[in-house]
Every structure is written in C-alpha cells, then in structure tokens.
Design a protein around this motif. Structure first.
Motif, PDB file in Angstrom:
ATOM      1  N   ALA A  79       0.780  -0.948   0.455  1.00 23.91           N
ATOM      2  CA  ALA A  79      -0.315   0.258  -0.106  1.00 23.91           C
ATOM      3  C   ALA A  79       0.472   1.246  -0.419  1.00 23.91           C
ATOM      4  CB  ALA A  79      -0.784  -0.197   1.465  1.00 23.91           C
ATOM      5  N   GLU A  80       0.957   2.166  -0.411  1.00 25.44           N
ATOM      6  CA  GLU A  80       1.539   3.113  -0.536  1.00 25.44           C
ATOM      7  C   GLU A  80       1.149   3.818   0.857  1.00 25.44           C
ATOM      8  OE1 GLU A  80       0.400   5.866  -4.127  1.00 25.44           O
ATOM      9  OE2 GLU A  80       2.356   6.672  -3.586  1.00 25.44           O
ATOM     10  N   GLY A  81       2.523   5.482   0.835  1.00 26.45           N
ATOM     11  CA  GLY A  81       2.951   5.122   2.298  1.00 26.45           C
ATOM     12  C   GLY A  81       3.591   4.224   3.195  1.00 26.45           C
ATOM     13  N   GLN A  82       3.275   3.049   2.973  1.00 21.77           N
ATOM     14  CA  GLN A  82       3.671   2.154   4.184  1.00 21.77           C
ATOM     15  C   GLN A  82       5.035   1.780   3.660  1.00 21.77           C
ATOM     16  OE1 GLN A  82       0.721  -1.041   4.821  1.00 21.77           O
ATOM     17  NE2 GLN A  82      -0.623   0.385   6.434  1.00 21.77           N
ATOM     18  N   ILE A  83       5.920   0.410   4.521  1.00 28.37           N
ATOM     19  CA  ILE A  83       7.536  -0.065   4.974  1.00 28.37           C
ATOM     20  C   ILE A  83       6.606  -1.236   4.467  1.00 28.37           C
ATOM     21  CG2 ILE A  83       8.860  -0.734   5.715  1.00 28.37           C
ATOM     22  CD1 ILE A  83       9.333   2.410   6.971  1.00 28.37           C
TER      23      ILE A  83
ATOM     24  N   ARG B 285       8.687   6.611  -5.584  1.00 24.15           N
ATOM     25  CA  ARG B 285       7.932   6.696  -5.179  1.00 24.15           C
ATOM     26  C   ARG B 285       7.870   5.459  -4.311  1.00 24.15           C
ATOM     27  NH1 ARG B 285       1.886   6.691  -8.452  1.00 24.15           N
ATOM     28  NH2 ARG B 285       0.764   6.226  -6.989  1.00 24.15           N
ATOM     29  N   LEU B 286       9.018   4.449  -5.116  1.00 23.97           N
ATOM     30  CA  LEU B 286       8.757   3.162  -4.299  1.00 23.97           C
ATOM     31  C   LEU B 286      10.209   2.236  -3.985  1.00 23.97           C
ATOM     32  CD1 LEU B 286       7.410   0.401  -2.580  1.00 23.97           C
ATOM     33  CD2 LEU B 286       6.804   0.132  -5.434  1.00 23.97           C
ATOM     34  N   LEU B 287      10.742   2.924  -3.290  1.00 24.68           N
ATOM     35  CA  LEU B 287      11.805   2.145  -2.974  1.00 24.68           C
ATOM     36  C   LEU B 287      12.403   0.812  -2.306  1.00 24.68           C
ATOM     37  CD1 LEU B 287      14.251   4.678  -1.145  1.00 24.68           C
ATOM     38  CD2 LEU B 287      14.890   3.760  -3.305  1.00 24.68           C
TER      39      LEU B 287
END
Ligand SMILES: Nc1ncnc2c1ncn2[C@@H]1O[C@H](COP(=O)(O)OP(=O)(O)OP(=O)(O)O)[C@@H](O)[C@H]1O
Length: 250
Positions: free
Chosen positions: A29-33, A168-170
């Motif tokens: 999900a966006e904004g999660q680790i 946006r995603l690492l």
C-alpha cells in the motif's frame, strides 16, 4: 480493498530445477513500509531483483501504479519511480557527497535543465542535490569525498542518491548490513521520516529494525510467502516462529 501501489501476483524465478521464488503474491500500500523477512537463502534478494527489473521472472505479474510493468527493464522502472537502493558499488568514492547526488539528479533530469546556462545548470543540480543530502542528514558532509565517509554515512549517501531519482517506491536490500548500533538507529529514524514521502519494500535481517519500521511483514521461506500480516500478527504466527524467529532465538 484499497488499490495497492505495487501488486505482485504469482511471481516465480527458477535456475534450472532450482525454484528460488515460487508464486509470490504481495500487495504494497502507498505510504507503507512492507518488510520481507526470511531465513538465509529464502530468495529475498532474488525477489527484490525481480521487482527492480534486474532479473527477469519466469512467471507471474508485477503491477505498479496501475500499470503492468512485468516486461519493463530496470531503467524503465526507475523512470516510473520504482528504484532500488543499497548496493555500495553505486557510489563514486573519488567524488564529493554533493557530486555523487548531483550526478544522479542529472541522470534523472536528462535534458530538462538544458534551457539554463551551464553555470545556472550546475547551481540548479547542486541545489536539488543539497535537498536530498539534507533529508538524509548529510548536509554538513556535502564537500567530503564519498570514499572518506563512515560506513553509516555511505549508506545515508546511497539513500540520497536513490532519492535523486525521485522514487515513489524504494526497494531497500539490507540497508542496515554492516552498520553499528548508532548508525543503524540513525538509518531507522531516516526511513521512518521518509515514509510520508516514499513507499518502501524492505529486506532486513535486523528484526528490531523490521518490527520498529514495518506496517506489514511478509515471511518468505524456501521461496514462498508463508504469511503476511502486521508485525504483531507475524510475531505470533506459529509457522513463523518455527521457520524463522525460533531459529533466531535458538
Ligand atoms: N544466479 C543464480 N544461479 C543459481 N542459483 C542462484 C542464483 N542466485 C541465487 N541463487 C540461489 O537462490 C537461493 C536464494 O538466494 P537469495 O540471495 O535470493 O536469498 P536471500 O533470501 O536473499 O538470502 P540472504 O538472506 O542470505 O541474503 C539461494 O539458494 C541461492 O544460492
């Protein structure tokens, strides 16, 4: 279900008869680790390489930001904001910390600085590079040669280089490997602070860091996800205790 930024379906990779990853499915999900843990040789690095585009998968699908990127190479994925960090070799030891990041900014920006005069271009590149150094706690190391930085600072610099691609995603492959206690704590704080800007998939053996940072944890054993859940769920899962955490505690 809310739309995932990254959706991996039945991804597999084999070398001959050796099935290294098998039917891996995860939603990030966006904004999660989202951490991926598992015993040595479980296939974690292979999975990250499949997600970054460095390795071609034998089967399965990777959907990122609503687009099927399964067949895209690494450069195309980086252009879309999906970047991998933490391969020490990417730093240029004879260049300053600022130059290392400025080169990455330039590589990303391509010709978009072309309308500036050369001196102004350099200023613009350096200004952006400085913001990435500042957000990784290295503003006061800008003029130091990358090769002369401490191990922990090199890891911070790698993160700054990755941020220069404006991800946006690492994908983070063992970012704490080889760091001391204080360096690890500094990096954990950095990742926690970056979470509001960048979604992260994290492979890490340091369980304290994983359980401090992760919103979701997937456990990979012999190439297969055995459980995905919150850190509390995963800690309590008997399969995980047997396959992994128990092994650590023994
Ligand atoms: N190019 C390759 N050819 C053949 N086998 C490979 C190749 N790359 C990896 N493997 C095998 O795949 C398995 C998984 O390796 P991988 O490095 O992905 O595991 P890992 O979970 O990241 O391990 P670690 O935690 O020790 O880093 C190992 O058995 C490894 O020997």
């Amino acid at each position: 279900m809310s739309e995932a930024l990254l959706s991996v379906r039945n991804l597999s990779k084999s070398y001959g008869a050796l099935k290294v990853t098998q039917d891996v499915s995860i939603d990030v999900a966006e904004g999660q680790i989202h951490a991926i843990i598992g015993p040595n040789g479980a296939g974690k690095t292979t999975l990250i390489s499949q997600l970054s585009g460095q390795l071609r998968s034998n089967a399965g699908q990777v959907v990122y930001a609503g687009e099927d990127i399964t067949r895209l190479d690494m450069a195309a994925r980086v252009r879309r904001g999906l970047a991998r960090s933490f391969q020490l070799t990417t730093l240029l030891p004879g260049f300053s910390a600022l130059e290392n990041v400025a080169l990455a900014v330039q590589a990303r920006a391509g010709s978009s600085f072309r309308f500036f005069r050369p001196a102004a271009t350099e200023t613009a590149l350096n200004d952006e590079a400085m913001t990435h150094l500042a957000s990784t706690g290295l503003a006061d190391r800008a003029s130091r040669m990358a090769g002369s930085l401490s191990h922990g600072e090199k890891r911070q610099l790698e993160l700054a280089v990755a941020l220069a691609t404006r991800p946006r995603l690492l994908l983070l492959d063992e970012p704490l490997a080889g760091t001391g206690h204080d360096e690890a704590a500094r990096l954990v704080d950095l990742f926690a602070a970056l979470k509001s800007r960048v979604t992260m998939v994290l492979i890490e053996h340091d369980m304290d860091a994983v359980f401090a940072l992760a919103d979701k944890v997937s456990v990979l054993v012999y190439g297969q996800i055995v459980v995905t859940g919150t850190p509390a769920d995963v800690r309590a899962d008997p399969k995980v205790r047997a396959a992994y955490l128990g092994e650590e505690a023994a």
